[in-house]
Enzyme design. Structure first.
Site, PDB file in Angstrom:
ATOM      1  N   GLY A  63     -15.320  57.684 -93.777  1.00  0.00           N
ATOM      2  CA  GLY A  63     -15.398  58.520 -94.973  1.00  0.00           C
ATOM      3  C   GLY A  63     -14.031  59.115 -95.248  1.00  0.00           C
ATOM      4  O   GLY A  63     -13.082  58.408 -95.586  1.00  0.00           O
ATOM      5  N   ASP A 116     -20.306  65.908 -90.970  1.00  0.00           N
ATOM      6  CA  ASP A 116     -20.096  67.171 -90.259  1.00  0.00           C
ATOM      7  C   ASP A 116     -20.764  68.329 -91.013  1.00  0.00           C
ATOM      8  O   ASP A 116     -21.538  69.114 -90.439  1.00  0.00           O
ATOM      9  CB  ASP A 116     -18.576  67.377 -90.155  1.00  0.00           C
ATOM     10  CG  ASP A 116     -18.175  68.306 -89.030  1.00  0.00           C
ATOM     11  OD1 ASP A 116     -19.070  68.881 -88.391  1.00  0.00           O
ATOM     12  OD2 ASP A 116     -16.960  68.452 -88.797  1.00  0.00           O
TER      13      ASP A 116
HETATM   14  P1  ADP Z   1     -14.909  60.824 -91.127  1.00  0.00           P
HETATM   15  O1  ADP Z   1     -14.152  62.110 -91.354  1.00  0.00           O
HETATM   16  O2  ADP Z   1     -15.024  60.450 -89.649  1.00  0.00           O
HETATM   17  O3  ADP Z   1     -14.414  59.701 -91.982  1.00  0.00           O
HETATM   18  P2  ADP Z   1     -17.166  61.372 -92.925  1.00  0.00           P
HETATM   19  O4  ADP Z   1     -18.267  62.344 -92.656  1.00  0.00           O
HETATM   20  O5  ADP Z   1     -16.232  61.686 -94.034  1.00  0.00           O
HETATM   21  O6  ADP Z   1     -16.424  61.175 -91.514  1.00  0.00           O
HETATM   22  O7  ADP Z   1     -17.796  59.936 -93.197  1.00  0.00           O
HETATM   23  C1  ADP Z   1     -18.256  59.063 -92.220  1.00  0.00           C
HETATM   24  C2  ADP Z   1     -19.373  58.214 -92.784  1.00  0.00           C
HETATM   25  O8  ADP Z   1     -20.589  58.958 -92.801  1.00  0.00           O
HETATM   26  C3  ADP Z   1     -19.160  57.749 -94.223  1.00  0.00           C
HETATM   27  O9  ADP Z   1     -19.467  56.363 -94.291  1.00  0.00           O
HETATM   28  C4  ADP Z   1     -20.171  58.568 -95.024  1.00  0.00           C
HETATM   29  O10 ADP Z   1     -20.675  57.852 -96.140  1.00  0.00           O
HETATM   30  C5  ADP Z   1     -21.265  58.774 -94.017  1.00  0.00           C
HETATM   31  N1  ADP Z   1     -22.155  59.951 -94.227  1.00  0.00           N
HETATM   32  C6  ADP Z   1     -21.963  61.066 -94.967  1.00  0.00           C
HETATM   33  N2  ADP Z   1     -23.025  61.889 -94.872  1.00  0.00           N
HETATM   34  C7  ADP Z   1     -23.930  61.294 -94.038  1.00  0.00           C
HETATM   35  C8  ADP Z   1     -25.241  61.603 -93.540  1.00  0.00           C
HETATM   36  N3  ADP Z   1     -25.857  62.751 -93.879  1.00  0.00           N
HETATM   37  N4  ADP Z   1     -25.846  60.716 -92.700  1.00  0.00           N
HETATM   38  C9  ADP Z   1     -25.234  59.571 -92.335  1.00  0.00           C
HETATM   39  N5  ADP Z   1     -24.010  59.195 -92.767  1.00  0.00           N
HETATM   40  C10 ADP Z   1     -23.370  60.049 -93.613  1.00  0.00           C
END
Ligand code: ADP
Length: 182
Positions: free
Chosen positions: A125, A40
């Site tokens: 994540g 996000d």
């Molecule tokens: P959620 O709150 O739905 O768990 P997160 O953003 O914390 O979402 O994490 C979801 C997944 O996205 C995790 O596996 C994390 O490693 C991954 N992630 C984080 N940054 C990026 C990015 N820039 N591109 C792709 N995946 C990412």
């Protein structure tokens, strides 16, 4: 890794979702659409303030649903914001909500005429969903959707690290037997 599902492509890559040239990328948003860390934060940083302005106007998004904004300065023309579940052990409807987040995003893409879309691994994540179980749900939901919706030409999972890529790859291989490898 790529497989064909009817005439559509399902693809796994390791990388950064903000750098994808698909027509839409999917954001792992929160229900207030207020931004945050992880994917996000990265999407709002890379796409600029216009995306947040549109999110404010929309106001919110229930868990398992999806909404759409433009892509601001991103290469992708649209951002589909979906809200996966926070994992509480697996007995609070998490699996259906996670499948719903993928399905709602795909449905919105179909409605908007979007043919290429990239997903991060939703909920794995900060929301704590176990990666292997989340990968199984993600792949099954997308495969089932593509079987019925040839209007989507490409779904790409963009996995941020080698661990996530490996888990998705193993899961896709396990479910692949009826599919035709490219
Ligand atoms: P959620 O709150 O739905 O768990 P997160 O953003 O914390 O979402 O994490 C979801 C997944 O996205 C995790 O596996 C994390 O490693 C991954 N992630 C984080 N940054 C990026 C990015 N820039 N591109 C792709 N995946 C990412």
């Amino acid at each position: 890794m790529q497989v064909k599902i009817n005439n559509s492509i399902l693809e796994l890559v390791q990388g950064d979702i903000t750098k994808q040239g698909t027509e839409a990328i999917v954001n792992a948003a929160n229900s207030g659409l207020r931004g945050g860390g992880g994917v996000d934060g990265a999407i709002h940083r890379a796409g600029g303030p216009q995306i947040m302005e549109e999110c404010w106007k929309i106001g919110g998004c229930p868990t398992g649903s999806a909404v759409i904004t433009t892509g601001g300065r991103l290469q992708a023309r649209y951002v589909i914001h979906t809200v996966g579940p926070v994992y509480h052990g697996g007995n609070r409807g998490e699996a259906e909500l996670l499948a719903g987040a993928y399905r709602s995003s795909l449905k919105l893409a179909s409605e908007k005429g979007i043919r290429t879309i990239a997903f991060p691994s939703l909920s794995t994540g900060a929301y704590g969903y176990p990666l292997d179980e989340a990968a199984r749900i993600a792949i099954k939901t997308v495969v089932d959707y593509l079987k019925d919706h040839p209007e989507i030409g490409l779904v790409r999972f963009v996995l941020f690290n080698a661990d996530a890529y490996g888990t998705f790859e193993t899961t896709l291989r396990d479910t692949q037997s009826p599919l035709i490898p490219l």
